[in-house]
Design a protein around this motif. Structure first.
Motif, PDB file in Angstrom:
ATOM      1  N   CYS A   3      -5.211  -9.125  -0.462  1.00  0.00           N
ATOM      2  CA  CYS A   3      -3.956  -8.410  -0.195  1.00  0.00           C
ATOM      3  C   CYS A   3      -2.863  -9.426   0.129  1.00  0.00           C
ATOM      4  O   CYS A   3      -3.067 -10.317   0.951  1.00  0.00           O
ATOM      5  CB  CYS A   3      -4.147  -7.442   0.956  1.00  0.00           C
ATOM      6  SG  CYS A   3      -2.623  -6.654   1.529  1.00  0.00           S
ATOM      7  N   ARG A   5      -0.320  -8.940   1.778  1.00  0.00           N
ATOM      8  CA  ARG A   5       0.236  -8.740   3.114  1.00  0.00           C
ATOM      9  C   ARG A   5      -0.726  -9.100   4.239  1.00  0.00           C
ATOM     10  O   ARG A   5      -0.304  -9.529   5.293  1.00  0.00           O
ATOM     11  CB  ARG A   5       0.721  -7.293   3.290  1.00  0.00           C
ATOM     12  CG  ARG A   5       1.936  -6.988   2.409  1.00  0.00           C
ATOM     13  CD  ARG A   5       2.597  -5.660   2.765  1.00  0.00           C
ATOM     14  NE  ARG A   5       3.672  -5.361   1.811  1.00  0.00           N
ATOM     15  CZ  ARG A   5       4.265  -4.177   1.688  1.00  0.00           C
ATOM     16  NH1 ARG A   5       3.890  -3.176   2.453  1.00  0.00           N
ATOM     17  NH2 ARG A   5       5.221  -4.000   0.808  1.00  0.00           N
ATOM     18  N   CYS A   6      -2.044  -8.894   4.039  1.00  0.00           N
ATOM     19  CA  CYS A   6      -2.960  -9.123   5.167  1.00  0.00           C
ATOM     20  C   CYS A   6      -4.212  -9.935   4.817  1.00  0.00           C
ATOM     21  O   CYS A   6      -5.040 -10.182   5.689  1.00  0.00           O
ATOM     22  CB  CYS A   6      -3.382  -7.797   5.791  1.00  0.00           C
ATOM     23  SG  CYS A   6      -4.570  -6.887   4.781  1.00  0.00           S
ATOM     24  N   CYS A  22      -4.229  -4.197  -0.272  1.00  0.00           N
ATOM     25  CA  CYS A  22      -5.414  -3.512   0.247  1.00  0.00           C
ATOM     26  C   CYS A  22      -5.060  -2.029   0.357  1.00  0.00           C
ATOM     27  O   CYS A  22      -3.897  -1.650   0.203  1.00  0.00           O
ATOM     28  CB  CYS A  22      -5.799  -4.070   1.615  1.00  0.00           C
ATOM     29  SG  CYS A  22      -4.622  -3.621   2.894  1.00  0.00           S
ATOM     30  N   HIS A  25      -2.173  -1.226   2.940  1.00  0.00           N
ATOM     31  CA  HIS A  25      -0.841  -1.681   2.546  1.00  0.00           C
ATOM     32  C   HIS A  25      -0.365  -1.073   1.245  1.00  0.00           C
ATOM     33  O   HIS A  25       0.833  -0.951   1.003  1.00  0.00           O
ATOM     34  CB  HIS A  25      -0.796  -3.217   2.531  1.00  0.00           C
ATOM     35  CG  HIS A  25      -0.821  -3.778   3.912  1.00  0.00           C
ATOM     36  ND1 HIS A  25      -1.819  -4.585   4.381  1.00  0.00           N
ATOM     37  CD2 HIS A  25       0.025  -3.569   4.962  1.00  0.00           C
ATOM     38  CE1 HIS A  25      -1.582  -4.878   5.660  1.00  0.00           C
ATOM     39  NE2 HIS A  25      -0.474  -4.274   6.023  1.00  0.00           N
TER      40      HIS A  25
HETATM   41 ZN   LIG Z   1      -3.364  -5.519   3.403  1.00  0.00          ZN
END
Ligand SMILES: [Zn+2]
Ligand code: SF4
Ligand SMILES: [Zn+2]
Lengths: 305, 64
Positions: A3, A5-6, A22, A25
């Motif tokens: 992901c 973002r994370c 993910c 997100h």
């Molecule tokens: Zn994520």
């Protein structure tokens, strides 16, 4: 893939946006994009009473789910067309009903058979293509329920692939009249109509299907409608996806740039006549829906005699 | 043990280690048009199938 973002395991790779996401997100972004479309194209207000046309398919249920998550007041409308082949109407109706029940949402069910004494397939018998009759019936019922129920806007689950493929089809034929009318928000041009809006127009079909799966929505595949004459639209969607493979982002660009240039296409203002039978706006003395109804009833009487 | 691919009611076997994108290419499918799921998890196209796993390809495209 991770992901963006994370760094968790990604469930989707959005090449058009150079973004892998993910589950969590992805859902977050999906809702952001729905809200973005609503604001950018002034689709509705916070206080609007929204009627969502639900078919039991992934797009309309994903839309209803997303609008509710975003805090909009949205009721559903399921139009029971009475398609008995492969139990299509019963199964899709059940999916819509179960979805509403699980989430405590208000679903209005409108049965064409109960209301008009004939199912949609019976209405079309001997006349035009099923899908075109189906479209006339659905449009009429949506307008009627939206008006009678006091809703401000009618929302449908059209996604980016639907819009881009219709646009491509219109341009391939240089049907400028239809192109001029294609928009995320179609204004009501008569007091009995309500604006029609498409909040999923910036999200691809893959995104809406992924959203439905991730959110645990149990949907019926539109392909299962026994009358589906979607062959042409599927071919166009596949062609666009081929191009998308080579140049990610093409579909979105094609559609959003069209919206910027849309004014170059003109369409005739529809005549403000009203159907003598139902009172809804119409091109002739009777609207296409009432004409269908009349023809089917006449055929019925002939048979009875 | 090979991995299994399911699509539109059909089943085929591929070697373990095959990537989802290779399966798609083999079947002539666009990654824009299908969703790949292994068990209950959705996976991206770089995912490598392991021994005995089942890859389910779900069509994202609808007509009408
Ligand atoms: Zn994520
Ligand atoms: S495929 Fe055609 S007949 Fe079936 S629901 Fe869609 S428009 Fe109606
Ligand atoms: Zn009428």
């Amino acid at each position: 893939m991770r992901c963006s973002r994370c760094r968790e395991q990604a469930v989707i790779n959005l090449r058009a946006h150079r973004l892998a996401l993910c589950e969590e997100h992805f859902v977050e972004r999906f809702l952001e994009v729905v809200e973005r479309a609503i604001r950018r194209y002034s689709l509705m207000r916070r206080s609007s009473r929204v009627l969502v046309a639900v078919s039991g398919g992934k797009d309309s249920l994903a839309l209803w789910d997303a609008l509710t998550e975003l805090g909009y007041r949205a009721d559903g409308l399921y139009i029971d067309l009475g398609i008995r082949r492969q139990d299509y109407s019963r199964i899709s109706r059940e999916k819509a009903e179960r979805f509403a029940e699980q989430r405590g949402l208000e679903l209005r069910v409108f049965s064409v058979q109960e209301e008009y004494g004939l199912s949609m397939p019976e209405l079309r018998r001997g006349s035009r293509e099923v899908c075109s009759v189906c479209g006339i019936v659905k449009r009429h019922v949506m307008n009627r329920v939206a008006l009678e129920g006091g809703y401000h806007v009618l929302a449908t689950g059209h996604n980016l692939d639907d819009e881009a493929s219709v646009l491509l089809s219109n341009l391939l034929r240089w049907n400028t009249e239809l192109a001029a009318r294609q928009a995320p928000r179609v204004e009501a041009w008569h007091e009995k109509l309500r604006p029609k809006v498409k909040p999923l127009c910036l999200l691809t079909e893959k995104e809406t299907a992924t959203y439905a799966l991730v959110r645990g929505i149990d949907y019926v595949s539109e392909l299962e409608c026994p009358f589906s004459a979607g062959a042409t639209s599927i071919a166009l969607k596949e062609a666009l996806n081929r191009i998308e493979e080579h140049s990610p982002g093409t579909k979105l660009y094609f559609y959003t740039q069209f919206l910027k240039h849309r004014r170059i296409f003109r369409s005739e203002k529809p005549a403000k006549r009203e159907c003598r039978s139902c009172g809804f706006p119409s091109a002739g003395e009777l609207c296409s829906f009432c004409r269908l109804l009349l023809k089917s009833r006449l055929r019925g009487e002939k048979r009875d005699n | 043990m090979p991995a299994v691919v399911k699509f539109r009611g059909k089943t085929l076997e591929v070697e373990a280690g095959t990537k989802v994108e290779d399966v798609l290419a083999m079947m002539g499918l666009s990654r824009e048009g299908v969703i790949a799921r292994v068990g209950t998890k959705l996976v991206t196209e770089d995912y490598r199938l392991r021994d005995g796993e089942t890859l389910e390809l779900i069509s994202a495209i609808s007509g009408g």
